[in-house]
Scaffold this active site. Sequence first.
Site, short mmCIF file in Angstrom:
data_model
loop_
_atom_site.label_atom_id
_atom_site.label_comp_id
_atom_site.label_asym_id
_atom_site.label_seq_id
_atom_site.Cartn_x
_atom_site.Cartn_y
_atom_site.Cartn_z
N THR A 1 5.91 -5.76 4.20
CA THR A 1 5.47 -6.92 4.98
C THR A 1 4.32 -7.62 4.27
O THR A 1 3.33 -6.97 3.91
CB THR A 1 5.02 -6.47 6.38
OG1 THR A 1 6.08 -5.71 7.01
CG2 THR A 1 4.68 -7.67 7.25
N GLU B 1 2.47 4.00 5.09
CA GLU B 1 3.02 3.13 6.13
C GLU B 1 1.93 2.55 7.03
O GLU B 1 1.91 1.35 7.30
CB GLU B 1 4.04 3.90 6.98
CG GLU B 1 5.30 4.30 6.23
CD GLU B 1 6.22 3.12 5.96
OE1 GLU B 1 5.91 1.99 6.36
OE2 GLU B 1 7.26 3.34 5.32
N ARG B 2 1.06 3.42 7.54
CA ARG B 2 -0.06 3.02 8.40
C ARG B 2 0.38 2.09 9.53
O ARG B 2 -0.22 1.04 9.78
CB ARG B 2 -1.16 2.37 7.54
CG ARG B 2 -1.77 3.31 6.52
CD ARG B 2 -2.95 2.69 5.79
NE ARG B 2 -2.55 1.63 4.89
CZ ARG B 2 -2.11 1.83 3.64
NH1 ARG B 2 -2.03 3.06 3.15
NH2 ARG B 2 -1.76 0.82 2.87
N GLU C 1 11.82 3.44 9.77
CA GLU C 1 11.56 2.04 9.42
C GLU C 1 12.84 1.22 9.31
O GLU C 1 12.86 0.05 9.72
CB GLU C 1 10.81 1.97 8.09
CG GLU C 1 9.39 2.53 8.12
CD GLU C 1 8.42 1.65 8.90
OE1 GLU C 1 8.64 0.42 8.95
OE2 GLU C 1 7.45 2.19 9.44
#
Length: 328
Positions: free
Chosen positions: A216, A305-306, A192
């Site tokens: 996010t 996270e997905r 990430e």
Amino acid sequence: MRIGLLVRQGDKGANVSAVQCLLNYHGASLNVDGNFGTGTYSAVVSFQQAHNITSEKGIVGGATFPSLVVEVKEGSYNEAGRAAQFLINKFEFIDIDGKFGSGSAKIAGIFREKVGFTNTGVVNSTIWRYLFGYKMYPINVSGTPYASVCVTSSTLTQAQMESNAEYIYKFLEKQGFTKQAACGVLGNMQQESGLNPGIWQATDNLSKGYGLVQWTPATYILTWAVDIAIITSATVSAANGLTNSDAVTLMKAELNFLMRDCSNSKIFYAPTSGGHTNYKMTFSQYKESTLDAGTLAKVFHDHFERSSDSDAIINQRAQFANNWYNKL
């Protein structure tokens, strides 16, 4: 450990919101907005005059504090209960609705336990001091974390990334993670952010990702950072200023926020379909797992996270995790 308490005009964040709620509990009619402006100042002065407090005009400090706080426990459906929720929310995810019921008491008990007190769910004068006095849990980790302002690709050196990995691993270990589980997180963070807490997904774009796990929108974590008073506004310039001036605070804040996030079953949860393993876990089960680091990297991805990453990138997360397991 000394617990400081000082809330004054110009301050922002959860501590101010809590003071405003407590003043309202005692009869004020403030708009609870987390900004200590002239209205809050006047309400503090009025409260102090009513209680014969003359040593700290307009400032909530050691003289005002004992008269301002009241005991909060299960059933405190009032502005004092709401004040406690504002403060607890710095450390643990909690609904801020002024209804201090069994759920709030349970979360208050978790906070009490983590700072060394019995798990009773009661917010007394001592617990108020800890809630006001700490910005985040006081977890001491040795080592030197690094951060740099950058976009998409981390500008940290390999040595700096490795130093961050060691720091993060020690932090997670103190949170009860097995080595495998901690390295599973590290594998995802490397994908990430390159383990850089100061990285942005897009230039000057608060709607995109930010930080170690690319929260996010970025405002999600930055608004919390304002609440705990480590930045003054949820802006790119404020975040970058912290990155450039205090990598330690930035790293600690992001790791604390990650633990706060993962402890929330609405954020860390098992996938209902798909996924890259057959494992479904609670966060507590994940932390204690002794599955191999690569598998746990996939579990963490699927539960937290997905992302829409391809299988190849998911396997890369797993490889990063295995690499850290072998290195640390």
